[in-house]
Design a protein around this motif. Structure first.
Motif, short mmCIF file in Angstrom:
data_model
loop_
_atom_site.label_atom_id
_atom_site.label_comp_id
_atom_site.label_asym_id
_atom_site.label_seq_id
_atom_site.Cartn_x
_atom_site.Cartn_y
_atom_site.Cartn_z
N ASN A 4 0.86 -1.19 0.00
CA ASN A 4 0.00 0.00 0.00
C ASN A 4 0.90 1.25 0.00
O ASN A 4 1.04 1.96 0.99
N SER A 5 1.50 1.48 -1.18
CA SER A 5 2.46 2.58 -1.29
C SER A 5 1.78 3.93 -1.29
O SER A 5 2.36 4.92 -0.87
N GLY A 6 0.53 4.01 -1.79
CA GLY A 6 -0.13 5.30 -1.94
C GLY A 6 0.48 6.06 -3.12
O GLY A 6 1.37 5.56 -3.81
N GLY A 7 -0.05 7.27 -3.34
CA GLY A 7 0.47 8.10 -4.44
C GLY A 7 -0.19 7.73 -5.76
O GLY A 7 -0.97 6.78 -5.86
N THR A 8 0.16 8.51 -6.78
CA THR A 8 -0.51 8.34 -8.07
C THR A 8 0.30 7.51 -9.08
O THR A 8 -0.26 6.96 -10.01
N ALA A 9 1.62 7.41 -8.88
CA ALA A 9 2.47 6.83 -9.93
C ALA A 9 2.10 5.37 -10.25
O ALA A 9 2.18 4.96 -11.41
N THR A 10 1.70 4.62 -9.24
CA THR A 10 1.41 3.20 -9.48
C THR A 10 -0.03 2.84 -9.11
O THR A 10 -0.36 1.67 -8.91
N GLN A 11 -0.88 3.86 -9.07
CA GLN A 11 -2.26 3.64 -8.63
C GLN A 11 -3.15 3.05 -9.74
O GLN A 11 -4.18 2.42 -9.45
N ALA A 12 -2.74 3.24 -11.00
CA ALA A 12 -3.60 2.85 -12.12
C ALA A 12 -3.95 1.36 -12.09
O ALA A 12 -5.04 0.96 -12.51
N LYS A 13 -3.05 0.53 -11.57
CA LYS A 13 -3.34 -0.91 -11.52
C LYS A 13 -4.58 -1.19 -10.66
O LYS A 13 -5.32 -2.14 -10.93
N LEU A 14 -4.83 -0.33 -9.66
CA LEU A 14 -5.99 -0.55 -8.78
C LEU A 14 -7.29 -0.23 -9.52
O LEU A 14 -8.30 -0.91 -9.35
N HIS A 15 -7.24 0.82 -10.36
CA HIS A 15 -8.41 1.17 -11.18
C HIS A 15 -8.69 0.04 -12.17
O HIS A 15 -9.84 -0.37 -12.37
N ALA A 16 -7.62 -0.45 -12.80
CA ALA A 16 -7.79 -1.53 -13.79
C ALA A 16 -8.31 -2.79 -13.12
O ALA A 16 -9.18 -3.49 -13.66
N ALA A 17 -7.79 -3.10 -11.93
CA ALA A 17 -8.24 -4.30 -11.20
C ALA A 17 -9.72 -4.19 -10.87
O ALA A 17 -10.49 -5.15 -11.02
N ARG A 18 -10.15 -2.99 -10.46
CA ARG A 18 -11.57 -2.77 -10.12
C ARG A 18 -12.44 -3.01 -11.36
O ARG A 18 -13.45 -3.70 -11.30
N ALA A 19 -11.99 -2.46 -12.47
CA ALA A 19 -12.79 -2.58 -13.70
C ALA A 19 -12.90 -4.03 -14.15
O ALA A 19 -13.94 -4.44 -14.69
N LEU A 20 -11.85 -4.81 -13.92
CA LEU A 20 -11.85 -6.19 -14.42
C LEU A 20 -12.24 -7.21 -13.35
O LEU A 20 -12.27 -8.41 -13.62
N GLY A 21 -12.50 -6.75 -12.13
CA GLY A 21 -12.85 -7.67 -11.05
C GLY A 21 -11.68 -8.52 -10.59
O GLY A 21 -11.87 -9.62 -10.04
N VAL A 22 -10.47 -8.00 -10.78
CA VAL A 22 -9.27 -8.73 -10.35
C VAL A 22 -9.06 -8.52 -8.85
O VAL A 22 -9.21 -7.40 -8.35
N ARG A 23 -8.71 -9.61 -8.13
CA ARG A 23 -8.44 -9.48 -6.69
C ARG A 23 -7.12 -8.75 -6.45
O ARG A 23 -6.20 -8.85 -7.26
N VAL A 24 -7.04 -8.05 -5.33
CA VAL A 24 -5.81 -7.36 -4.95
C VAL A 24 -5.43 -7.80 -3.54
O VAL A 24 -6.24 -7.70 -2.62
N VAL A 25 -4.22 -8.31 -3.39
CA VAL A 25 -3.69 -8.57 -2.05
C VAL A 25 -2.85 -7.34 -1.68
O VAL A 25 -1.84 -7.05 -2.32
N MET A 26 -3.34 -6.60 -0.69
CA MET A 26 -2.78 -5.29 -0.35
C MET A 26 -2.00 -5.39 0.96
O MET A 26 -2.58 -5.70 2.00
N ILE A 27 -0.70 -5.14 0.86
CA ILE A 27 0.13 -5.23 2.07
C ILE A 27 0.07 -3.89 2.79
O ILE A 27 0.39 -2.84 2.22
N ALA A 28 -0.37 -3.94 4.06
CA ALA A 28 -0.62 -2.72 4.82
C ALA A 28 0.69 -2.02 5.17
O ALA A 28 1.75 -2.64 5.19
N ARG A 29 0.57 -0.73 5.43
CA ARG A 29 1.73 0.08 5.82
C ARG A 29 2.35 -0.42 7.12
O ARG A 29 1.63 -0.65 8.09
N PRO A 30 3.67 -0.49 7.18
CA PRO A 30 4.32 -0.72 8.47
C PRO A 30 4.23 0.56 9.31
O PRO A 30 4.01 1.63 8.76
N SER A 31 4.39 0.43 10.63
CA SER A 31 4.32 1.66 11.42
C SER A 31 5.67 2.38 11.38
O SER A 31 6.73 1.75 11.27
N VAL A 32 5.59 3.70 11.42
CA VAL A 32 6.79 4.54 11.33
C VAL A 32 6.80 5.48 12.53
O VAL A 32 5.77 5.66 13.18
#
Ligand code: NAP
Length: 252
Positions: A198-226
């Motif tokens: 879960n990097s956030g930001g716009t540079a690599t976000q498009a894959k999430l839009h495409a996954a939503r449109a195609l019904g592809v599952r996403v395994v999302m690794i949560a942020r570590p604490s900082v």
């Protein structure tokens, strides 16, 4: 006299901040990169590459270089350098500002499984063989190599080690990516699951839009604490913070 700013980078925010400060003579910025990528994006101005030798080494570098401010603009998953930054700024007795880009949030239509670690992400793929797009970087692939029955496609900026998942197709690419391109990629490989931090930001976000449109599952690794430090969400607000800080010290 300009204020000396050390920017810990390796992100689009760090590059944007360097570009902005290069035009502002109140500040003299130096960018620091870990040296992980073969062909880093280098903004204008001075930079250095390589580790400092832990928090103590970073504190010494700050003192020796007479830096006035430390900016932690590293990636949200780069936890060691962020911990070192917090300790080093304290030791060197200078202010630290972090750029914490907001995480992505699931939206209606998303099929996310949120997991806490890379190992949990590999387990979340399940037992039946799946076609999986791994976008976790080239250095985090071992948990997936332990589950070799899935058909992986690996996408990263630099080549993954040759001996890890050697038969998996490799796509070497650096964002930003478009939704159309991501759509085409998912269809070309008949992808069933994307694994991403879960990097956030716009540079690599498009894959999430495409996954939503195609019904592809996403395994999302949560942020570590900082470390809990003063933070802003983006480079523009870091520039504003720096200008305010400068104005306060000048008493204007
Ligand atoms: P990390 O695990 O937090 O840091 C490991 C060590 O690398 C640090 O202890 C430090 O060495 C050195 N280091 C890290 N960032 C540095 C910097 N900007 N300048 C100088 N030394 C640095 O970091 P990582 O996850 O390997 O990430 C390395 C770099 O890649 C970071 O700059 C980060 O912004 C960028 N990046 C990371 C990811 C990711 O998913 N982790 C994704 C995109 C970009 P010493 O202790 O010797 O000082």
């Amino acid at each position: 006299m300009s204020r000396r700013v050390l920017i810990l980078g390796g992100t689009t925010e760090a590059t944007a901040l360097c570009r902005a400060l290069a035009l502002d003579d109140r500040f003299a910025a130096v960018l620091s990169l870990a040296g992980r990528t073969l062909h880093p994006v280098l903004p204008p101005g001075p930079y250095r590459i390589g580790g400092f030798g832990g928090a103590a080494g970073l504190a010494e570098y700050l003192r020796a270089g007479a830096f006035d401010i430390l900016i932690d603009a590293t990636h949200p998953f780069a936890v060691r350098i962020s911990a070192n930054a917090a300790q080093a700024a304290e030791r060197a007795e200078i202010p630290l500002l972090a750029i914490h880009r907001p995480p992505w949030q699931a939206q209606a239509g998303d099929r996310w499984t949120e997991v806490p670690t890379m190992h949990a992400a590999a387990m979340a793929l399940g037992d039946p063989p799946r076609r999986v797009l791994l976008t976790v970087g080239q250095l985090d692939l071992l948990p997936f190599a332990a589950r070799p029955w899935h058909r992986y496609v690996l996408r990263s900026v630099d080549p993954p080690p040759a001996d890890i998942l050697p038969d998996a197709p490799r796509i070497l690419a650096r964002g930003p990516f478009t939704v159309d391109d991501e759509h085409a990629l998912l269809r070309r490989h008949a992808t069933e699951i994307i694994v991403t931090k879960n990097s956030g930001g716009t540079a690599t976000q498009a894959k999430l839009h495409a996954a939503r449109a195609l019904g592809v599952r996403v395994v999302m690794i949560a942020r570590p604490s900082v470390p809990d430090v003063v933070a802003v969400p983006d480079a523009a607000r870091a520039v504003a913070w720096l200008r305010d800080h400068d104005a306060r010290l000048r008493g204007v």
